[in-house]
Scaffold this active site. Structure first.
Site, PDB file in Angstrom:
ATOM      1  N   HIS A 172       0.819  -1.221   0.000  1.00 32.85           N
ATOM      2  CA  HIS A 172       0.000   0.000   0.000  1.00 32.85           C
ATOM      3  C   HIS A 172       0.849   1.265   0.000  1.00 32.85           C
ATOM      4  O   HIS A 172       0.358   2.336  -0.358  1.00 32.85           O
ATOM      5  CB  HIS A 172      -1.025  -0.021   1.144  1.00 32.85           C
ATOM      6  CG  HIS A 172      -0.479   0.164   2.514  1.00 32.85           C
ATOM      7  ND1 HIS A 172      -0.229  -0.881   3.370  1.00 32.85           N
ATOM      8  CD2 HIS A 172      -0.150   1.277   3.207  1.00 32.85           C
ATOM      9  CE1 HIS A 172       0.218  -0.426   4.525  1.00 32.85           C
ATOM     10  NE2 HIS A 172       0.281   0.884   4.452  1.00 32.85           N
ATOM     11  N   ASP A 194       0.595  -7.641   1.357  1.00 31.47           N
ATOM     12  CA  ASP A 194       0.933  -6.228   1.522  1.00 31.47           C
ATOM     13  C   ASP A 194       2.443  -6.008   1.559  1.00 31.47           C
ATOM     14  O   ASP A 194       2.950  -5.197   2.324  1.00 31.47           O
ATOM     15  CB  ASP A 194       0.276  -5.639   2.775  1.00 31.47           C
ATOM     16  CG  ASP A 194       0.184  -4.111   2.709  1.00 31.47           C
ATOM     17  OD1 ASP A 194       0.217  -3.568   1.590  1.00 31.47           O
ATOM     18  OD2 ASP A 194       0.100  -3.469   3.769  1.00 31.47           O
ATOM     19  N   SER A 200       4.431   2.717   7.907  1.00 33.91           N
ATOM     20  CA  SER A 200       4.255   1.501   7.104  1.00 33.91           C
ATOM     21  C   SER A 200       5.495   1.204   6.266  1.00 33.91           C
ATOM     22  O   SER A 200       6.046   2.077   5.607  1.00 33.91           O
ATOM     23  CB  SER A 200       3.060   1.664   6.157  1.00 33.91           C
ATOM     24  OG  SER A 200       1.892   1.197   6.738  1.00 33.91           O
TER      25      SER A 200
END
Length: 343
Positions: A85, A117, A194
């Protein structure tokens, strides 16, 4: 005795109440107002400054326009791992990578896997300090250190402990499938973390930071990371073939609650309720039907849709598994040969 299968499909759909998983993806740093949940450092930790000084050069900031995330040097020849992402912020696959030494250079998304992911970014630079991945899971209570770029603040450090293992976040990343087997930590994770590193007390990467539950939900210090074993497995596949393989059955599921079970007149009150079976899928070929309740997977209990997904992650395309179901009040065992998940 439960209702018969024929004609149950619409009834099942009408009785399922949709819920929104209150999980915020933390891939971007400059937009939005989400705030970090503060982690609390415990006493008696290893020397965190020493850990940071060793690992900090291996953590990067990844920028796509005005958005940012984090990344970790996977190999010294310019291979960087981050979240899918985060990579998806770059519509044309081009990103800027800022290193801890201040150098900034162009990078390109080489490959990405939405299910796990995980993504791979390449830069034209060698001699990079690669991290050490610890493939075995940490123990709950172990020290945890997070390094990343929350809100674009490069190489920020927070600390806490490993709070839990094997956590599941339902459809947390918009991929249509839940995030499973995650590591939970109370070390603060914020927007922009992230793709960064979750470290143990020896400075080894135990996970790649992925998501957090925002404070406005009432949560305090709930952050999540993808375990290193999963990261390494997916990255090696992406580097070798450009894609990662995931077992596929072809069923749409929801968790069966006692309320739904009572409304449908079922004899079981927990499991994974089949809402739909894809045409031509392994599940359809094996005989799974809408309205079945999956209660076991290769002899292991299944009490929710997320648990089914977690069990499925443990097998490979081509494997044959036994799925236990409740159908019209009777127990059945169905053999399913799983295939590779369609792209």
């Amino acid at each position: 005795m439960g209702l018969r299968l024929h004609g149950r499909h619409d009834q099942v759909k009408s009785l399922i109440v949709c819920f929104i998983a209150m999980v915020t993806i933390v891939g971007w740093g400059f937009s939005g107002q989400a705030r970090s949940a503060a982690g609390t450092a415990a006493t008696g930790f290893p020397n965190i400054p020493d850990i940071v000084s060793r690992v900090e050069p291996s953590v990067v900031t990844i920028m796509a326009g005005s958005e940012s995330g984090s990344g970790v040097v996977y190999r010294q020849d310019g291979v960087i791992v981050t979240n899918q992402h985060v990579a998806a912020l770059a519509s044309d696959g081009s990103v800027q990578v800022m290193f801890a030494d201040g150098r900034r250079m162009a990078g390109r998304v080489q490959a990405a896997d939405k299910t796990s992911d995980i993504a791979v970014v390449r830069v034209d630079r060698t001699g990079l300090p690669a991290v050490t991945f610890r493939r075995e899971l940490p123990r709950v209570g172990e020290p945890a250190v997070v390094i990343g770029s929350p809100l674009g603040l490069a190489n920020s450090v927070t600390a806490g402990i490993i709070s839990g293992l094997n956590r599941v976040l339902p459809a947390a990343r918009g991929s249509g499938s839940p995030a499973v087997d995650l590591i939970q930590t109370d070390a603060a994770i914020s927007p922009g973390n992230s793709g960064g590193a979750l470290l143990d007390g020896q400075g080894r990467v135990v996970g790649i930071n992925d998501a957090y539950v925002p404070p406005q939900t009432g949560a305090v210090s709930l952050g999540f990371a993808i375990p290193s074993a999963t990261v390494v497995n997916v990255v090696e596949q992406l580097l070798t073939t450009g894609k990662a393989r995931h077992a596929f059955v072809g069923v749409q599921l929801t968790t069966l609650t006692p309320q739904i079970a009572a409304a449908l007149g079922l004899d079981v009150d927990s499991g994974a309720l089949v809402l739909n079976v894809s045409d031509g899928s392994p599940g359809q070929r094996a005989g799974l039907r809408t309205g079945d309740v999956i209660v076991s997977f290769d002899g292991k209990p299944v009490t929710s849709a997320e648990q089914f997904s977690a069990r499925l992650r443990d097998v490979s395309p081509g494997d044959t598994v036994t799925i236990g179901i409740d159908r019209d009040g009777g127990n059945r065992q169905i053999r399913v040969t799983v295939t590779d998940q369609p792209t």
